[in-house]
Design an enzyme around this catalytic site. Structure first.
Site: not given
Ligand code: BG6
Length: 515
Positions: A174, A204, A208, A242, A261, A266, A362
């Site tokens: 992505k 991704h 998980k 986050e 993002d 996600h 964030k």
């Molecule tokens: C990424 C985003 O795809 O996923 C990031 O670009 C984000 O901004 C991240 O922090 C979060 O993934 P994870 O696995 O750390 O929760």
């Protein structure tokens, strides 16, 4: 125990069986574009090592690192080895293990090659054929602006042509587009070169364990699914909070923002897991079609149902964080959102009338990714004396990270002469039942891509429909150019997010509570 999906995808071959009971992926050359990138170092290499340790790579497996950076094979290996050694020692990291398994790492190193070349140039790409016998996966771990040119060049070089009985696949990271139009355009360019079955679009979050567990929980039990609909569920909250700020990613983030993002990718994947209908089977196309049906039932998000925020300077977990507008690569009057919260409505028989609230941000006070399914209250009050002290409604919390598990919150009688109810919890935590294995979340995705199992990957129509749900919001932001609401770094986000739920007489599940 192997899943039905894994069994069906492997049954076609007679490869030997690994100690885990699964078969090693077929012989293949994995060509990684972006060999020097962060993704390759932090995630792909540790995941390949883990796959080797699990016995899931075959002897005919090869890796070619491709990058424009001037390096040698020795230099590349040295950099990767240093990184791997550092990771194994990081007790807080996902890859923590007492020491590097030298045998496995040597096995992997012996299979590495490095090519310095321009992956947008078909003539230069032709050099790669020397490394490929039959099967190949081209992994685009590169900035998204290179996706289409790299795929065009791969097509022009002839490398994407599948040999008799073999495969040529492309794995794409992505962000897949930045809105509906750009995603459609990218899909069109890629599909001009290769067939849909050759493309593995990665999200991704689907790697998980805890996200995959949502399906296991819903469809591997009878306990939950009978309650899983509008008659019992009041609302669903999906949170990816986050503590990290944009750090050095300012120039990427400035043109992206929290919605693009995280949301159509996600958060929508988590939404799909929690809200899709049971697929006819666990075969890739059935699962992806079930997701698609769900995504098509999401009503276009109304701009008035969305709140966006941007962090100002503050303190996160004791560390001071500069304001977003002071990050490198960010405009001093930036209107990019670092937080977004929204309400979604799903118009189908299961979910009509049940709001889904999504939020991500964030520089927040706590790291917490979870789905809270909040149930309706009991239909009548049997315990009048308890009513004034009524505990919150029943909740099932699917804890994705950092806590991994499931929490069931319900009411129990408080000991004592009075009939008083109190909120109690039953908790399943992964480490209580399973050994901790080093896992960076890319192991399953890589293995499945090598085996040709697309269940955990996005189909073109999945991507397009997700973008079209949020398109009205992007469109209104484009035309209005209003500033996001500011929130102090280290807090739970902008006040407007609480008001969004208060409007409906509801509250967010706090991000600061302990898990
Ligand atoms: C990424 C985003 O795809 O996923 C990031 O670009 C984000 O901004 C991240 O922090 C979060 O993934 P994870 O696995 O750390 O929760």
């Amino acid at each position: 125990m192997a899943t039905a999906r894994t069994i069906s995808s492997l049954a076609r071959t007679d490869r030997p069986v690994a100690p885990s009971g699964r078969k090693p992926a077929p012989d293949c050359t994995l060509v990684i574009f972006g060999a020097h990138g962060d993704l390759t170092k932090r995630l792909l290499t540790p995941a390949l090592y883990d796959l080797k340790v699990a016995g899931l790579l075959s002897d005919g497996f090869r890796i070619v690192g491709v990058d424009m950076a001037d390096d040698t094979l020795e230099g590349w290996i040295e950099g990767l080895t240093e990184m791997m050694e550092a990771f194994t020692k990081d007790a807080a990291g996902e890859f923590y293990t007492p020491s590097l398994n030298e045998e496995a790492w040597t096995w992997l190193k012996e299979r590495l090659s490095y090519e310095r070349l321009d992956f947008t140039n078909p003539d230069e790409l032709k050099k790669l054929s020397a490394h490929i016998d039959s099967n190949a996966v081209f992994y685009l771990a590169i900035p998204s602006r290179f996706f289409a040119p790299a795929v065009d060049a791969l097509g022009a070089s002839g490398l994407t042509k599948e040999p008799e009985g073999g495969f040529r696949r492309i794995a794409i990271e992505k962000p897949f587009g930045t809105d509906l139009q750009s995603a459609q355009e990218l899909n069109r360019r890629i599909l001009d070169v290769v067939k849909e079955q050759q493309i593995f679009r990665i999200d991704h979050f689907l790697g998980k364990e805890t996200v995959q567990n949502i399906l296991a929980m819903r469809f591997g039990n009878v306990l939950f699914e009978p309650l899983w609909h509008r008659d019992y569920i009041d609302n669903v909250q999906i949170t990816a909070a986050e503590t990290v700020n944009v750090e050095s990613r300012g120039s990427f983030y400035e043109g992206t923002g929290a919605l693009r993002d995280m949301v159509p990718n996600h958060l929508f994947q988590m939404l799909a897991m929690v809200a899709m209908e049971p697929p006819a089977s666990f075969a890739a196309e059935k699962v992806r079609t079930s997701k698609q049906t769900l995504f098509e039932s999401i009503l276009p998000v109304k701009p008035e149902d969305v709140v966006r925020g941007q962090y100002t300077k503050g303190e996160v977990k004791g560390k001071s964080v500069p304001s977003y507008r002071d990050a490198d690569g960010v405009a001093s009057d930036s209107v990019t959102e670092t937080y977004v919260a929204m309400k979604l409505e799903i118009q189908n028989w299961r979910w009509a009338g049940v709001p889904f609230y999504l939020r991500t941000g964030k520089a927040l006070s706590n790291r917490r990714t979870e789905i809270v399914v909040e149930f309706r209250r009991p239909p009548l009050t049997l315990f009048p004396s308890a009513d004034t002290h009524a505990p919150p409604p029943n909740r099932i919390v699917l804890n994705v990270q950092p806590t991994q598990g499931v929490t069931l919150c319900f009411a129990a009688k408080k000991p004592g002469p009075e009939m008083r109810l109190s909120d109690v919890e039953a908790r399943f935590r992964y480490p209580d039942f399973f050994n901790r294995e080093p896992n960076v979340g890319y192991e399953t995705l890589l293995y499945d891509c090598l085996c040709g199992d697309a269940t955990l990957f996005q189909r073109a129509d999945n991507i397009d429909v997700a973008w079209s749900s949020v398109e009205p919001v992007l469109e209104s932001w484009r035309s209005e150019k209003t500033a996001p609401e500011l929130y102090e770094a280290g807090t739970a986000g902008p006040a407007g997010a609480d008001e969004l739920l208060a409007r409906d007489g509801r509250e967010w599940s706090p991000i600061d509570q302990k898990s």
